[in-house]
Scaffold this motif. Structure first.
Motif, PDB file in Angstrom:
ATOM      1  N   TRP A  14       0.762  -2.374 -12.268  1.00 47.35           N
ATOM      2  CA  TRP A  14      -0.550  -2.984 -12.031  1.00 47.35           C
ATOM      3  C   TRP A  14      -0.617  -4.403 -12.554  1.00 47.35           C
ATOM      4  O   TRP A  14      -1.383  -5.221 -12.020  1.00 47.35           O
ATOM      5  N   GLN A  15       0.179  -4.726 -13.543  1.00 49.03           N
ATOM      6  CA  GLN A  15       0.259  -6.119 -13.976  1.00 49.03           C
ATOM      7  C   GLN A  15       0.875  -6.977 -12.873  1.00 49.03           C
ATOM      8  O   GLN A  15       0.402  -8.073 -12.593  1.00 49.03           O
ATOM      9  N   ARG A  16       1.919  -6.452 -12.232  1.00 50.56           N
ATOM     10  CA  ARG A  16       2.518  -7.181 -11.107  1.00 50.56           C
ATOM     11  C   ARG A  16       1.555  -7.242  -9.930  1.00 50.56           C
ATOM     12  O   ARG A  16       1.477  -8.250  -9.220  1.00 50.56           O
ATOM     13  N   MET A  17       0.823  -6.153  -9.713  1.00 45.68           N
ATOM     14  CA  MET A  17      -0.147  -6.122  -8.622  1.00 45.68           C
ATOM     15  C   MET A  17      -1.218  -7.198  -8.824  1.00 45.68           C
ATOM     16  O   MET A  17      -1.638  -7.871  -7.865  1.00 45.68           O
ATOM     17  N   SER A  18      -1.658  -7.372 -10.048  1.00 44.85           N
ATOM     18  CA  SER A  18      -2.714  -8.347 -10.343  1.00 44.85           C
ATOM     19  C   SER A  18      -2.251  -9.782 -10.145  1.00 44.85           C
ATOM     20  O   SER A  18      -3.073 -10.688 -10.009  1.00 44.85           O
ATOM     21  N   GLN A  19      -0.946  -9.984 -10.131  1.00 42.10           N
ATOM     22  CA  GLN A  19      -0.391 -11.331  -9.951  1.00 42.10           C
ATOM     23  C   GLN A  19      -0.234 -11.701  -8.477  1.00 42.10           C
ATOM     24  O   GLN A  19       0.216 -12.802  -8.157  1.00 42.10           O
ATOM     25  N   GLN A  20      -0.597 -10.794  -7.579  1.00 41.33           N
ATOM     26  CA  GLN A  20      -0.432 -11.049  -6.150  1.00 41.33           C
ATOM     27  C   GLN A  20      -1.424 -12.061  -5.609  1.00 41.33           C
ATOM     28  O   GLN A  20      -1.230 -12.639  -4.553  1.00 41.33           O
ATOM     29  N   GLY A  21      -2.496 -12.271  -6.352  1.00 41.46           N
ATOM     30  CA  GLY A  21      -3.499 -13.222  -5.889  1.00 41.46           C
ATOM     31  C   GLY A  21      -4.367 -12.620  -4.805  1.00 41.46           C
ATOM     32  O   GLY A  21      -4.320 -11.433  -4.506  1.00 41.46           O
ATOM     33  N   GLY A  22      -5.166 -13.457  -4.196  1.00 43.21           N
ATOM     34  CA  GLY A  22      -6.089 -12.964  -3.166  1.00 43.21           C
ATOM     35  C   GLY A  22      -7.418 -12.575  -3.781  1.00 43.21           C
ATOM     36  O   GLY A  22      -7.465 -12.062  -4.901  1.00 43.21           O
ATOM     37  N   ASN A  39       0.824  -1.206   0.000  1.00 45.31           N
ATOM     38  CA  ASN A  39       0.000   0.000   0.000  1.00 45.31           C
ATOM     39  C   ASN A  39       0.862   1.261   0.000  1.00 45.31           C
ATOM     40  O   ASN A  39       2.036   1.246   0.386  1.00 45.31           O
ATOM     41  N   ALA A  40       0.260   2.340  -0.449  1.00 37.96           N
ATOM     42  CA  ALA A  40       0.805   3.696  -0.345  1.00 37.96           C
ATOM     43  C   ALA A  40      -0.399   4.616  -0.268  1.00 37.96           C
ATOM     44  O   ALA A  40      -1.480   4.280  -0.752  1.00 37.96           O
ATOM     45  N   TRP A  41      -0.229   5.775   0.373  1.00 37.41           N
ATOM     46  CA  TRP A  41      -1.365   6.690   0.469  1.00 37.41           C
ATOM     47  C   TRP A  41      -0.884   8.130   0.611  1.00 37.41           C
ATOM     48  O   TRP A  41       0.282   8.389   0.913  1.00 37.41           O
ATOM     49  N   CYS A  42      -1.800   9.036   0.356  1.00 42.65           N
ATOM     50  CA  CYS A  42      -1.486  10.464   0.450  1.00 42.65           C
ATOM     51  C   CYS A  42      -2.609  11.175   1.178  1.00 42.65           C
ATOM     52  O   CYS A  42      -3.781  11.008   0.836  1.00 42.65           O
ATOM     53  N   MET A  43      -2.260  11.961   2.173  1.00 43.85           N
ATOM     54  CA  MET A  43      -3.232  12.805   2.858  1.00 43.85           C
ATOM     55  C   MET A  43      -3.357  14.143   2.125  1.00 43.85           C
ATOM     56  O   MET A  43      -2.450  14.536   1.376  1.00 43.85           O
ATOM     57  N   PRO A  44      -4.463  14.855   2.316  1.00 42.15           N
ATOM     58  CA  PRO A  44      -4.591  16.186   1.722  1.00 42.15           C
ATOM     59  C   PRO A  44      -3.389  17.062   2.064  1.00 42.15           C
ATOM     60  O   PRO A  44      -2.865  17.008   3.179  1.00 42.15           O
ATOM     61  N   GLY A  45      -2.937  17.832   1.099  1.00 39.01           N
ATOM     62  CA  GLY A  45      -1.808  18.723   1.339  1.00 39.01           C
ATOM     63  C   GLY A  45      -0.455  18.135   1.020  1.00 39.01           C
ATOM     64  O   GLY A  45       0.566  18.784   1.214  1.00 39.01           O
ATOM     65  N   GLY A  46      -0.429  16.861   0.526  1.00 43.52           N
ATOM     66  CA  GLY A  46       0.828  16.298   0.051  1.00 43.52           C
ATOM     67  C   GLY A  46       1.628  15.485   1.041  1.00 43.52           C
ATOM     68  O   GLY A  46       2.846  15.364   0.913  1.00 43.52           O
ATOM     69  N   LYS A  47       0.979  14.898   2.037  1.00 46.79           N
ATOM     70  CA  LYS A  47       1.656  14.051   3.020  1.00 46.79           C
ATOM     71  C   LYS A  47       1.547  12.590   2.576  1.00 46.79           C
ATOM     72  O   LYS A  47       0.470  11.999   2.645  1.00 46.79           O
ATOM     73  N   ILE A  48       2.666  12.016   2.145  1.00 43.57           N
ATOM     74  CA  ILE A  48       2.654  10.722   1.474  1.00 43.57           C
ATOM     75  C   ILE A  48       3.414   9.669   2.261  1.00 43.57           C
ATOM     76  O   ILE A  48       4.458   9.944   2.844  1.00 43.57           O
ATOM     77  N   VAL A  49       2.880   8.453   2.247  1.00 42.78           N
ATOM     78  CA  VAL A  49       3.536   7.302   2.867  1.00 42.78           C
ATOM     79  C   VAL A  49       3.566   6.141   1.879  1.00 42.78           C
ATOM     80  O   VAL A  49       2.555   5.847   1.228  1.00 42.78           O
ATOM     81  N   PHE A  50       4.726   5.517   1.751  1.00 41.41           N
ATOM     82  CA  PHE A  50       4.874   4.233   1.068  1.00 41.41           C
ATOM     83  C   PHE A  50       5.149   3.189   2.142  1.00 41.41           C
ATOM     84  O   PHE A  50       5.949   3.435   3.058  1.00 41.41           O
ATOM     85  N   TYR A  51       4.508   2.035   2.054  1.00 41.49           N
ATOM     86  CA  TYR A  51       4.838   0.931   2.933  1.00 41.49           C
ATOM     87  C   TYR A  51       5.929   0.072   2.286  1.00 41.49           C
ATOM     88  O   TYR A  51       5.971  -0.062   1.053  1.00 41.49           O
ATOM     89  N   THR A  52       6.781  -0.510   3.103  1.00 46.15           N
ATOM     90  CA  THR A  52       7.840  -1.360   2.557  1.00 46.15           C
ATOM     91  C   THR A  52       7.265  -2.534   1.769  1.00 46.15           C
ATOM     92  O   THR A  52       7.912  -3.044   0.848  1.00 46.15           O
ATOM     93  N   GLY A  53       6.045  -2.939   2.099  1.00 46.79           N
ATOM     94  CA  GLY A  53       5.421  -4.059   1.402  1.00 46.79           C
ATOM     95  C   GLY A  53       5.145  -3.821  -0.059  1.00 46.79           C
ATOM     96  O   GLY A  53       4.974  -4.782  -0.834  1.00 46.79           O
ATOM     97  N   ILE A  54       5.098  -2.550  -0.477  1.00 48.29           N
ATOM     98  CA  ILE A  54       4.812  -2.270  -1.884  1.00 48.29           C
ATOM     99  C   ILE A  54       6.090  -2.182  -2.718  1.00 48.29           C
ATOM    100  O   ILE A  54       6.035  -2.227  -3.952  1.00 48.29           O
ATOM    101  N   MET A  55       7.232  -2.116  -2.081  1.00 46.04           N
ATOM    102  CA  MET A  55       8.481  -1.926  -2.814  1.00 46.04           C
ATOM    103  C   MET A  55       8.810  -3.075  -3.771  1.00 46.04           C
ATOM    104  O   MET A  55       9.298  -2.830  -4.885  1.00 46.04           O
ATOM    105  N   PRO A  56       8.555  -4.347  -3.405  1.00 44.23           N
ATOM    106  CA  PRO A  56       8.797  -5.412  -4.384  1.00 44.23           C
ATOM    107  C   PRO A  56       7.880  -5.327  -5.606  1.00 44.23           C
ATOM    108  O   PRO A  56       8.207  -5.874  -6.667  1.00 44.23           O
ATOM    109  N   ILE A  57       6.745  -4.643  -5.463  1.00 39.71           N
ATOM    110  CA  ILE A  57       5.818  -4.493  -6.584  1.00 39.71           C
ATOM    111  C   ILE A  57       6.273  -3.360  -7.505  1.00 39.71           C
ATOM    112  O   ILE A  57       6.276  -3.492  -8.728  1.00 39.71           O
ATOM    113  N   VAL A  58       6.664  -2.239  -6.921  1.00 36.47           N
ATOM    114  CA  VAL A  58       7.102  -1.112  -7.759  1.00 36.47           C
ATOM    115  C   VAL A  58       8.459  -1.407  -8.392  1.00 36.47           C
ATOM    116  O   VAL A  58       8.748  -0.967  -9.503  1.00 36.47           O
ATOM    117  N   GLN A  59       9.327  -2.102  -7.691  1.00 38.45           N
ATOM    118  CA  GLN A  59      10.603  -2.642  -8.175  1.00 38.45           C
ATOM    119  C   GLN A  59      11.702  -1.616  -8.437  1.00 38.45           C
ATOM    120  O   GLN A  59      12.844  -1.814  -8.071  1.00 38.45           O
TER     121      GLN A  59
END
Length: 272
Positions: free
Chosen positions: A223-231, A105-125
Motif C-alpha cells: 500500500w505504500q507503493r500503491m500510494s506512490q502511484q499518484g492520481g 487491480n485484483a478482484w474476487c467473486m463470491p465463491g473464490g473466483k479470483i483475478v489479478f490484472y498484469t497492471g498490479i504485478m509491478p506494485i506487488v513485486q
C-alpha cells in the motif's frame, strides 16, 4: 392510508431480513439472497469474463498467482476448521487467474473466483506482495461481502419504493425525496458499508497471509507503493475504499496481531 401501506412494506422487509455469521468476527451479517443463488451466477459471470479477456498462462507470474492462491486457501481452511467452521468452504470453487490488463487491480467473486490484472504485478513485486493482495481478495469471499452488498442494495431499493409510495400524491415531493434519499443513502450508508468491507478484508487478509507463512509487513509495503502511484482520489467519505494512508496505518497496527494469530498454527517464520 398510503403511509400505513409504506410502514407495512418496511415491516415486511424487516421480517424478511435473513442473517449469516461472519466466521472471523462472529457478527451477524445481511444475507437476503442465499449463496445457493449467488454462487452459480458468480461462477457463470467469471467464466464469461475469462472468455472475453486474455488470460495469461505458462508464465512465472501466472504460476505465482495460482501457487500463492492455493496457499492462502489452505490457510483459510486451517483457520475455519480450527474455529468451528469445518465445511464452510464446501461450495467454494477456488480459481486464480492472471489477466492481461494494465489496470492496477485484483478482484474476487463470491465463491473464490479470483483475478489479478498484469497492471498490479509491478506494485506487488514479489511473492509476499501477491500474498498480501490475495489474502485481501480471499477475505472478501470468506466474509460473504458480495452477498452483503447485494442485500444492502435490495434494502436501499426497498426504501426508495416505500418513500415513493408514501409520497404518491405529490410528484414534486417525490422528486425531492428521490434526490435526497439517493444522496443520503449512498454517502451515509452504502459508501461507509463498502469502506467497512474493505477494512475488514484488510484485517482478515493479514491473518490469512500470516498463517500461510508470509510477513504481514509486506501488505504495508504494497500500500505504500500503491500510494506512490499518484492520481487524484476523492475524499474518503465519498469513496468506496479507505484512503491509502488509512489502510497503511491500519495494517501497521494489525501486523503484530496477525503474526501472533499465525503462531497458534505453528507458524514461526514469515517470508518477506
Amino acid at each position: 392510508m398510503k403511509f400505513k401501506k409504506t410502514l407495512s412494506i418496511v415491516a415486511i422487509a424487516a421480517f424478511a431480513i435473513a442473517c449469516s455469521t461472519n466466521p472471523f468476527t462472529g457478527k451477524k451479517t445481511l444475507a437476503l439472497v442465499p449463496n445457493s443463488q449467488i454462487l452459480p451466477m458468480a461462477y457463470q459471470q467469471y467464466d464469461q469474463f475469462l472468455q472475453e479477456n486474455q488470460v495469461v498462462t505458462g508464465t512465472s507470474e501466472s504460476r505465482l498467482i495460482k501457487n500463492v492462491g492455493q496457499k492462502i486457501a489452505t490457510a483459510s481452511e486451517r483457520y475455519l476448521t480450527s474455529n468451528g467452521y469445518a465445511g464452510y468452504l464446501k461450495n467454494y470453487e477456488w480459481e486464480y487467474n492472471l489477466v492481461q490488463d494494465e489496470a492496477v487491480n485484483a478482484w474476487c467473486m463470491p465463491g473464490g473466483k479470483i483475478v489479478f490484472y498484469t497492471g498490479i504485478m509491478p506494485i506487488v513485486q514479489d511473492e509476499a506482495g501477491v500474498a498480501a493482495v490475495m489474502g485481501h481478495e480471499v477475505a472478501h469471499a470468506l466474509a460473504n461481502h458480495g452477498q452483503q452488498r447485494i442485500s444492502a442494495t435490495q434494502l436501499q431499493q426497498l426504501g426508495a419504493v416505500a418513500g415513493n409510495i408514501a409520497l404518491a400524491d405529490s410528484p414534486e415531493n417525490q422528486q425531492i425525496f428521490n434526490t435526497a434519499y439517493g444522496l443520503g443513502s449512498n454517502v451515509g450508508v452504502m459508501l461507509p458499508f463498502s469502506r467497512k468491507h474493505e477494512t475488514e478484508a484488510d484485517r482478515i487478509g493479514l491473518t490469512l497471509m500470516a498463517i500461510a507463512g508470509y510477513d504481514p509487513v509486506a501488505a504495508v509495503q504494497v500500500w505504500q507503493r500503491m500510494s506512490q502511484q499518484g492520481g487524484g482520489a476523492p475524499p474518503e467519505f465519498l469513496s468506496t475504499h479507505p484512503s491509502n494512508q488509512t489502510r497503511i496505518n491500519n495494517l501497521q497496527n494489525w501486523a503484530a496481531e496477525a503474526k501472533a494469530e499465525a503462531r497458534k498454527y505453528g507458524v514461526t517464520s514469515f517470508k518477506k
